[in-house]
Design an enzyme around this catalytic site. Structure first.
Site, mmCIF file in Angstrom:
data_model
loop_
_atom_site.group_PDB
_atom_site.id
_atom_site.type_symbol
_atom_site.label_atom_id
_atom_site.label_comp_id
_atom_site.label_asym_id
_atom_site.label_seq_id
_atom_site.Cartn_x
_atom_site.Cartn_y
_atom_site.Cartn_z
ATOM 1 N N GLU A 173 45.435 -53.980 -11.141
ATOM 2 C CA GLU A 173 46.117 -54.301 -12.341
ATOM 3 C C GLU A 173 44.797 -54.243 -13.415
ATOM 4 O O GLU A 173 44.105 -55.156 -13.608
ATOM 5 C CB GLU A 173 46.634 -55.594 -12.495
ATOM 6 C CG GLU A 173 47.868 -55.773 -13.491
ATOM 7 C CD GLU A 173 47.202 -56.177 -14.818
ATOM 8 O OE1 GLU A 173 47.084 -55.156 -15.756
ATOM 9 O OE2 GLU A 173 47.155 -57.360 -15.071
ATOM 10 N N LYS A 182 37.495 -64.500 -5.575
ATOM 11 C CA LYS A 182 36.097 -64.350 -6.760
ATOM 12 C C LYS A 182 36.691 -64.275 -7.941
ATOM 13 O O LYS A 182 37.336 -63.480 -8.534
ATOM 14 C CB LYS A 182 35.333 -63.328 -6.210
ATOM 15 C CG LYS A 182 33.998 -63.210 -7.146
ATOM 16 C CD LYS A 182 34.476 -62.486 -8.457
ATOM 17 C CE LYS A 182 32.833 -62.485 -9.206
ATOM 18 N NZ LYS A 182 33.172 -62.029 -10.580
ATOM 19 N N CYS A 231 46.251 -57.692 -21.151
ATOM 20 C CA CYS A 231 46.275 -56.199 -20.880
ATOM 21 C C CYS A 231 47.554 -55.414 -21.309
ATOM 22 O O CYS A 231 47.590 -54.447 -21.759
ATOM 23 C CB CYS A 231 46.284 -56.212 -19.314
ATOM 24 S SG CYS A 231 47.394 -57.261 -18.503
#
Length: 452
Positions: A231, A157, A266
């Site tokens: 994560e 997804k 990130c």
């Protein structure tokens, strides 16, 4: 109602929309991946799956221009960076393929009773991947490649703004020779994701995304007793110690670490910590370099969406209202083009002190010692990566030992590699991707023991 749309962030125009998957399509995806695991994964050899992965790696490179154009219009990544991401994704797949035999080799165990004993690494079954928009190919490659090599099958997804790249990835896997059901894309809703996680045919879930999304998925996976890898966010430090002789190099790495992917990474270097001895010289150079970034020259792209721009603008406004100072920039985006900025005079009582700024805004801090730098670094709720710029490598390693992070890069940013592990601690999540550790996250570490 369409929930997956390509909205070009540079023009704010809707390019194309796709309908969300029906419940029937979700059931078909689960059934297909489960059947393929039982009838393909269990009957193929590691060498056969590696060969398919090698072809997949080649396709990433062969189609890099087309793939780059897709994510350029989906999330605004400058075209050269977008093409580079496709190339790096191919390198990741190739690294897993090249190292699979070694990383998945049986591990002999020395035991007290002397019986022959070893661990064999095998697949678990169907694994759900929930992937983000900021690296549409890289994030998927590092999750899916090791799992299909291991023998797991994938339900993927992707982010709602990345339907084109999601479909392109599914096509890559099929064109590489993976069978129907080895990798299946779904345009699933949040409710449908819960259904997939709870299904007994699904054995694990890996999510890269926000802290909020991670908490929801971890709760659902926990209730269903499923393995989970998360994560999540990060507010990485970039620490310049007082012994750094080459400040120009430190500035270059700091700018690169902050501006990578228009600051939407990130593990980007978001908090720049500088020893007081070199602070003034570094700050002058760093602020000038950030201020010199050019949108027209392709140094950075637009923010990925209207909502991303609005969130960053509000965070910076609140920081200024609470007493922070904009050293570079103006917090006045034009559409989704946000001028690269630097914030200073930040104190622990401000919201921004513990927030992640997901865009081209750096926080600049002056520190008087390693102890102060480490305390500031560890005050964050996040613990993903870090950079330590220090001419004394032993000192840099000592500093790294005390940082509550999953990764320490010494004397450079951007030291990620296709074959080295990636991941963090605290609210940056748990588990690892890439490298041998990433390949074994969703492995059945099966014990064999033989009687005499």
């Amino acid at each position: 109602m369409a929930q997956f749309s390509v909205i070009n962030p540079a023009t704010q125009q809707v390019v194309k929309s796709y309908e969300a998957s029906t419940d029937e399509q979700i059931e078909q995806a689960i059934a297909a991946t489960h059947e393929t695991y039982n009838n393909w994964s269990r009957t193929t050899t590691l060498a056969e799956r590696v060969a398919l992965a090698q072809r997949l790696a080649e396709l990433f490179d062969e189609r890099k221009d087309e793939l780059g154009e897709i994510i350029n219009r989906e999330m605004g990544k400058p075209l050269d960076q977008a093409i580079g991401e496709a190339e790096f994704s191919g390198a990741i797949v190739k690294a897993f393929a090249d190292n699979a035999e070694e990383w998945l080799a049986d591990e002999e165990i020395k035991v007290e009773d002397g019986l022959r004993s070893f661990i064999r690494h095998q697949g678990l079954g169907v694994i759900l991947g929930i992937m983000p928009w900021n690296y549409p190919y890289y994030q998927v490659a590092r999750f899916a490649a090791p799992n299909v090599i291991l023998g797991n099958t994938i339900i993927l997804k992707h982010a709602s703004q990345c339907p084109e790249s999601a479909l392109a990835l599914e096509t890559l896997f099929r064109d590489a020779g993976f069978p129907e059901g080895a990798y299946v894309n779904v345009f699933a809703t949040h409710a449908q994701l819960g259904t997939i996680i709870a299904d007994d045919r699904v054995q694990g879930v890996s999510l890269t995304g926000s802290e909020r999304a991670g908490a929801i998925v971890a709760e659902q996976a926990g209730r269903a007793l499923k393995k989970c890898v998360l994560e999540l966010g990060g507010s990485d430090v970039f620490y310049v110690t007082d012994d750094v002789a080459d400040l120009d190099a430190a500035v270059e790495y700091a700018v690169g670490g902050r501006m990578e992917n228009t600051g939407q990474a990130c593990n980007g270097s978001k908090r720049i910590l500088v020893a007081d001895k070199v602070y003034d010289a570094f700050a002058e150079k760093f602020n000038a370099a950030i201020g010199g970034q050019s949108y027209s020259d392709g140094d950075f792209g637009p923010m990925s969406s209207d909502s991303a721009t609005e969130t960053l603008t509000e965070q910076v406004k609140r920081a200024v209202d609470q007493g922070a100072e904009i050293l570079v920039g103006n917090n006045e985006p034009e559409g989704n083009v946000y001028t690269p900025s630097v914030l200073g005079n930040i104190t622990p009582d401000m919201d921004v002190y513990s927030e992640e700024l997901f865009g081209p805004v750096a926080q600049l801090y002056k520190v008087s010692s390693d102890d102060e730098a480490i305390a500031l670094a560890n005050s964050s709720p996040y613990g993903l990566g870090s950079v330590v710029m220090c001419d004394d490598e032993a000192r840099a390693e000592s500093i790294g030992n005390r940082l509550d992070v999953g990764m320490v890069f010494v004397n450079a940013s951007g030291l990620e590699g296709a074959d080295v592990p990636f991941g963090g601690v605290k609210k940056s999540g748990y588990g690892r991707e890439l490298g041998k550790g990433g390949m074994l996250e969703f492995a059945n570490k099966k014990l064999f023991r033989f009687a005499e």
